[in-house]
Design a protein around this motif. Structure first.
Motif, mmCIF file in Angstrom:
data_model
loop_
_atom_site.group_PDB
_atom_site.id
_atom_site.type_symbol
_atom_site.label_atom_id
_atom_site.label_comp_id
_atom_site.label_asym_id
_atom_site.label_seq_id
_atom_site.Cartn_x
_atom_site.Cartn_y
_atom_site.Cartn_z
ATOM 1 N N UNK A 1 0.842 -1.164 0.000
ATOM 2 C CA UNK A 1 0.000 0.000 0.000
ATOM 3 C C UNK A 1 0.890 1.231 0.000
ATOM 4 N N UNK A 2 0.476 2.260 -0.738
ATOM 5 C CA UNK A 2 1.252 3.482 -0.809
ATOM 6 C C UNK A 2 0.857 4.415 0.324
ATOM 7 N N UNK A 3 1.689 5.409 0.579
ATOM 8 C CA UNK A 3 1.370 6.393 1.606
ATOM 9 C C UNK A 3 0.166 7.216 1.158
ATOM 10 N N UNK A 4 -0.632 7.663 2.118
ATOM 11 C CA UNK A 4 -1.805 8.481 1.828
ATOM 12 C C UNK A 4 -1.368 9.818 1.232
ATOM 13 N N UNK A 5 -1.963 10.196 0.108
ATOM 14 C CA UNK A 5 -1.617 11.490 -0.488
ATOM 15 C C UNK A 5 -2.300 12.612 0.294
ATOM 16 N N UNK A 6 -1.909 13.832 0.034
ATOM 17 C CA UNK A 6 -2.621 14.965 0.581
ATOM 18 C C UNK A 6 -3.864 15.123 -0.289
ATOM 19 N N UNK A 7 -5.008 14.889 0.321
ATOM 20 C CA UNK A 7 -6.251 14.955 -0.444
ATOM 21 C C UNK A 7 -6.766 16.388 -0.457
ATOM 22 N N UNK A 60 -16.148 -6.319 -12.161
ATOM 23 C CA UNK A 60 -14.713 -6.592 -12.045
ATOM 24 C C UNK A 60 -13.924 -5.322 -12.326
ATOM 25 N N UNK A 61 -14.336 -4.558 -13.336
ATOM 26 C CA UNK A 61 -13.679 -3.271 -13.598
ATOM 27 C C UNK A 61 -13.813 -2.348 -12.397
ATOM 28 N N UNK A 62 -14.985 -2.319 -11.778
ATOM 29 C CA UNK A 62 -15.184 -1.472 -10.605
ATOM 30 C C UNK A 62 -14.310 -1.951 -9.448
ATOM 31 N N UNK A 63 -14.202 -3.265 -9.278
ATOM 32 C CA UNK A 63 -13.358 -3.809 -8.202
ATOM 33 C C UNK A 63 -11.905 -3.389 -8.375
ATOM 34 N N UNK A 64 -11.391 -3.445 -9.600
ATOM 35 C CA UNK A 64 -10.006 -3.014 -9.852
ATOM 36 C C UNK A 64 -9.883 -1.523 -9.557
ATOM 37 N N UNK A 65 -10.842 -0.740 -10.023
ATOM 38 C CA UNK A 65 -10.823 0.700 -9.778
ATOM 39 C C UNK A 65 -10.793 1.003 -8.287
ATOM 40 N N UNK A 66 -11.642 0.348 -7.514
ATOM 41 C CA UNK A 66 -11.690 0.603 -6.076
ATOM 42 C C UNK A 66 -10.417 0.133 -5.371
ATOM 43 N N UNK A 67 -9.811 -0.934 -5.867
ATOM 44 C CA UNK A 67 -8.548 -1.392 -5.276
ATOM 45 C C UNK A 67 -7.456 -0.341 -5.457
ATOM 46 N N UNK A 68 -7.325 0.214 -6.664
ATOM 47 C CA UNK A 68 -6.255 1.190 -6.894
ATOM 48 C C UNK A 68 -6.553 2.509 -6.190
ATOM 49 N N UNK A 69 -7.815 2.896 -6.110
ATOM 50 C CA UNK A 69 -8.175 4.103 -5.352
ATOM 51 C C UNK A 69 -7.861 3.882 -3.874
ATOM 52 N N UNK A 70 -8.231 2.717 -3.347
ATOM 53 C CA UNK A 70 -7.927 2.403 -1.952
ATOM 54 C C UNK A 70 -6.437 2.457 -1.671
ATOM 55 N N UNK A 71 -5.643 1.907 -2.570
ATOM 56 C CA UNK A 71 -4.187 1.969 -2.412
ATOM 57 C C UNK A 71 -3.711 3.415 -2.378
ATOM 58 N N UNK A 73 -5.368 6.212 -1.509
ATOM 59 C CA UNK A 73 -5.811 7.020 -0.368
ATOM 60 C C UNK A 73 -5.339 6.473 0.973
ATOM 61 N N UNK A 74 -4.601 5.360 0.961
ATOM 62 C CA UNK A 74 -4.040 4.849 2.197
ATOM 63 C C UNK A 74 -4.753 3.642 2.775
ATOM 64 N N UNK A 75 -5.631 3.036 2.021
ATOM 65 C CA UNK A 75 -6.292 1.819 2.481
ATOM 66 C C UNK A 75 -7.730 1.748 2.017
ATOM 67 N N UNK A 76 -8.144 0.560 1.630
ATOM 68 C CA UNK A 76 -9.528 0.423 1.145
ATOM 69 C C UNK A 76 -10.546 0.616 2.267
ATOM 70 N N UNK A 133 -18.397 8.719 -8.725
ATOM 71 C CA UNK A 133 -17.769 9.292 -7.546
ATOM 72 C C UNK A 133 -17.458 8.224 -6.503
ATOM 73 N N UNK A 134 -16.376 8.451 -5.769
ATOM 74 C CA UNK A 134 -16.023 7.645 -4.593
ATOM 75 C C UNK A 134 -15.802 8.629 -3.456
ATOM 76 N N UNK A 135 -16.462 8.376 -2.340
ATOM 77 C CA UNK A 135 -16.262 9.192 -1.152
ATOM 78 C C UNK A 135 -15.334 8.445 -0.211
ATOM 79 N N UNK A 136 -14.302 9.153 0.264
ATOM 80 C CA UNK A 136 -13.325 8.536 1.153
ATOM 81 C C UNK A 136 -13.247 9.319 2.461
ATOM 82 N N UNK A 137 -12.904 8.601 3.523
ATOM 83 C CA UNK A 137 -12.705 9.219 4.833
ATOM 84 C C UNK A 137 -11.307 9.824 4.886
ATOM 85 N N UNK A 138 -11.197 10.990 5.473
ATOM 86 C CA UNK A 138 -9.900 11.631 5.643
ATOM 87 C C UNK A 138 -9.204 11.083 6.885
ATOM 88 N N UNK A 139 -7.871 11.192 6.853
ATOM 89 C CA UNK A 139 -7.082 10.868 8.029
ATOM 90 C C UNK A 139 -7.095 9.465 8.344
#
Length: 139
Positions: A1-7, A60-71, A73-76, A133-139
Motif C-alpha cells: 500500500x502506498x502512503x496516503x496522499x494529501x487529499x 470486475x472493472x469497478x473492483x479493480x478501480x476501487x482497489x487502486x483508489x484504496x491503495x 488514499x491509504x487503504x480500502x 464518484x467515490x467518497x473517502x474518509x480523511x485521516x
C-alpha cells in the motif's frame, strides 16, 4: 500500500493501467457466481456481445478501480461510498486505464469526494469519470 496522499481539490491519482485477461474473468466468475456466457464463451459472445467478443464483468472493472483508489488514499478501509456510471463494455484483454481526481474536500465532515473513471485505449469510457464518484474518509 502506498502512503496516503494529501487529499486536496485537484489532487490526481497516478494513472493505473491494467490488462484484464480471461483468467481474471474466470476467477471473478468463481468468486461472484456470475457465469454469464458473455464473459467466457467466445462463440456465443461473437453473436451476442456489443463488442462481438468476450467482455469483462462490469463489476470486475469497478473492483479493480476501487482497489487502486484504496491503495492511493491509504487503504480500502477509507472508502465510504461509491456511485458509478458504466458506459462501454470492456473487451477481454483490453488495456484499461483507471484514474481518480479529488473534486471536493470537507474537513469538517472528514471526507473527500473523488471523480473516478476507467477508459479503453481509444478513450471510450468504461466507467464515466464525469458521473462516477467515490467518497473517502480523511485521516
Amino acid at each position: 500500500m502506498t502512503a496516503s496522499p494529501t487529499l486536496v481539490v485537484g489532487a490526481t491519482m497516478p494513472r493505473h493501467e491494467q490488462r484484464i485477461e480471461q483468467l481474471d474473468l474466470i476467477r471473478y466468475a468463481g468468486a461472484s457466481g456470475d457465469f454469464n456466457r458473455l464473459h467466457w464463451d467466445s462463440g456465443y459472445a461473437a453473436t451476442a456481445s456489443p463488442t462481438s467478443g468476450v467482455i469483462v464483468h462490469g463489476m470486475l472493472n469497478i473492483a479493480v478501480l476501487l482497489r487502486v483508489v484504496g491503495d492511493w488514499v491509504g487503504g480500502d478501509d477509507r472508502i465510504a461510498s461509491t456511485s458509478v456510471s458504466m458506459r462501454a463494455p470492456c473487451p477481454v484483454g483490453a488495456l484499461v486505464s483507471f484514474q481518480a481526481r479529488v473534486v471536493e474536500v470537507d474537513e469538517q465532515a472528514g471526507r473527500a469526494v473523488l471523480a473516478v473513471g476507467a477508459e479503453l485505449p481509444d478513450g471510450a469510457p468504461v466507467v464515466d469519470a464525469k458521473r462516477s464518484r467515490v467518497t473517502v474518509r480523511l485521516g
